[in-house]
Design a protein around this motif. Structure first.
Motif, PDB file in Angstrom:
ATOM      1  N   TYR A   6     -55.648  -8.807 -20.122  1.00  0.00           N
ATOM      2  CA  TYR A   6     -55.671  -8.270 -18.761  1.00  0.00           C
ATOM      3  C   TYR A   6     -54.688  -9.001 -17.867  1.00  0.00           C
ATOM      4  O   TYR A   6     -54.561 -10.218 -17.932  1.00  0.00           O
ATOM      5  CB  TYR A   6     -57.067  -8.413 -18.147  1.00  0.00           C
ATOM      6  CG  TYR A   6     -58.152  -7.730 -18.946  1.00  0.00           C
ATOM      7  CD1 TYR A   6     -58.260  -6.351 -18.971  1.00  0.00           C
ATOM      8  CD2 TYR A   6     -59.051  -8.463 -19.693  1.00  0.00           C
ATOM      9  CE1 TYR A   6     -59.249  -5.724 -19.709  1.00  0.00           C
ATOM     10  CE2 TYR A   6     -60.043  -7.853 -20.435  1.00  0.00           C
ATOM     11  CZ  TYR A   6     -60.133  -6.480 -20.436  1.00  0.00           C
ATOM     12  OH  TYR A   6     -61.104  -5.870 -21.171  1.00  0.00           O
ATOM     13  N   THR A   7     -54.035  -8.245 -17.016  1.00  0.00           N
ATOM     14  CA  THR A   7     -53.209  -8.826 -15.971  1.00  0.00           C
ATOM     15  C   THR A   7     -54.075  -8.954 -14.725  1.00  0.00           C
ATOM     16  O   THR A   7     -55.148  -8.346 -14.644  1.00  0.00           O
ATOM     17  CB  THR A   7     -51.991  -7.933 -15.661  1.00  0.00           C
ATOM     18  OG1 THR A   7     -52.457  -6.699 -15.120  1.00  0.00           O
ATOM     19  CG2 THR A   7     -51.163  -7.685 -16.923  1.00  0.00           C
ATOM     20  N   TYR A  39     -56.137 -16.782 -12.630  1.00  0.00           N
ATOM     21  CA  TYR A  39     -55.223 -16.142 -13.579  1.00  0.00           C
ATOM     22  C   TYR A  39     -53.784 -16.238 -13.074  1.00  0.00           C
ATOM     23  O   TYR A  39     -52.863 -16.564 -13.827  1.00  0.00           O
ATOM     24  CB  TYR A  39     -55.648 -14.678 -13.739  1.00  0.00           C
ATOM     25  CG  TYR A  39     -55.202 -14.009 -14.991  1.00  0.00           C
ATOM     26  CD1 TYR A  39     -54.006 -13.315 -15.038  1.00  0.00           C
ATOM     27  CD2 TYR A  39     -55.987 -14.051 -16.139  1.00  0.00           C
ATOM     28  CE1 TYR A  39     -53.599 -12.675 -16.188  1.00  0.00           C
ATOM     29  CE2 TYR A  39     -55.587 -13.412 -17.287  1.00  0.00           C
ATOM     30  CZ  TYR A  39     -54.393 -12.724 -17.308  1.00  0.00           C
ATOM     31  OH  TYR A  39     -53.991 -12.098 -18.454  1.00  0.00           O
ATOM     32  N   GLU A  40     -53.581 -15.953 -11.792  1.00  0.00           N
ATOM     33  CA  GLU A  40     -52.240 -16.047 -11.214  1.00  0.00           C
ATOM     34  C   GLU A  40     -51.739 -17.490 -11.221  1.00  0.00           C
ATOM     35  O   GLU A  40     -50.559 -17.747 -11.484  1.00  0.00           O
ATOM     36  CB  GLU A  40     -52.238 -15.471  -9.798  1.00  0.00           C
ATOM     37  CG  GLU A  40     -52.388 -13.959  -9.782  1.00  0.00           C
ATOM     38  CD  GLU A  40     -52.572 -13.377  -8.381  1.00  0.00           C
ATOM     39  OE1 GLU A  40     -52.913 -14.140  -7.444  1.00  0.00           O
ATOM     40  OE2 GLU A  40     -52.387 -12.153  -8.243  1.00  0.00           O
ATOM     41  N   ASN A  43     -50.624 -18.244 -14.709  1.00  0.00           N
ATOM     42  CA  ASN A  43     -49.341 -17.592 -14.987  1.00  0.00           C
ATOM     43  C   ASN A  43     -48.182 -18.370 -14.364  1.00  0.00           C
ATOM     44  O   ASN A  43     -47.135 -18.546 -14.994  1.00  0.00           O
ATOM     45  CB  ASN A  43     -49.329 -16.152 -14.479  1.00  0.00           C
ATOM     46  CG  ASN A  43     -50.032 -15.203 -15.413  1.00  0.00           C
ATOM     47  OD1 ASN A  43     -50.205 -15.486 -16.588  1.00  0.00           O
ATOM     48  ND2 ASN A  43     -50.443 -14.067 -14.889  1.00  0.00           N
TER      49      ASN A  43
END
Length: 127
Positions: A6-7, A39-40, A43
């Motif tokens: 998932y993004t 998550y960001e 990344n």
């Protein structure tokens, strides 16, 4: 990054079915918002580390080229604005360097003396 399911956008846009006595939608949304932020962050950190890794690979390649050009002895700057000075190689590198020098010398002797070495039956000088 191929194993990512998932993004952050996928997580944000995910709609869940509501059932009787299900979870509180506000709690789920709040939790998913925190997951998206993490998550960001992951990344960004991954991209930063990838960039640093690439930069370090380039630096290693450049340093290896400099070592090859300078005769495989590391150069050390004196910090006084003068030309760098050669430092004594460490012991493990010294043995590899000595073997390399002996091989080069043997090849040079073969080129310079050519047939004289081939006619000589004593092969003790060859590696």
């Amino acid at each position: 990054m191929e194993n990512i399911n998932y993004t952050p956008k996928d997580i944000l846009q995910k709609e869940f079915k509501q059932k009787m006595r299900g979870y509180d939608p506000n709690d789920v949304d709040s939790f998913l918002d925190n997951i998206i932020k993490d998550y960001e962050t992951f990344n960004k950190e991954l991209q930063s580390l990838s960039d640093e890794n690439e930069r370090l690979k380039v630096q290693v390649d450049e340093l290896n080229k400099q070592i090859a050009v300078s005769g495989s002895q590391p150069m050390q700057s004196t910090g006084t604005g003068t030309a760098p000075t050669r430092t004594a190689p460490s012991q493990p590198m010294s043995s590899a360097t000595n073997m390399d020098i002996l091989k080069r010398l043997s090849n040079l002797e073969r080129r310079v003396f050519g047939s004289q070495l081939d006619n000589n039956t004593n092969d003790s000088h060859r590696l």
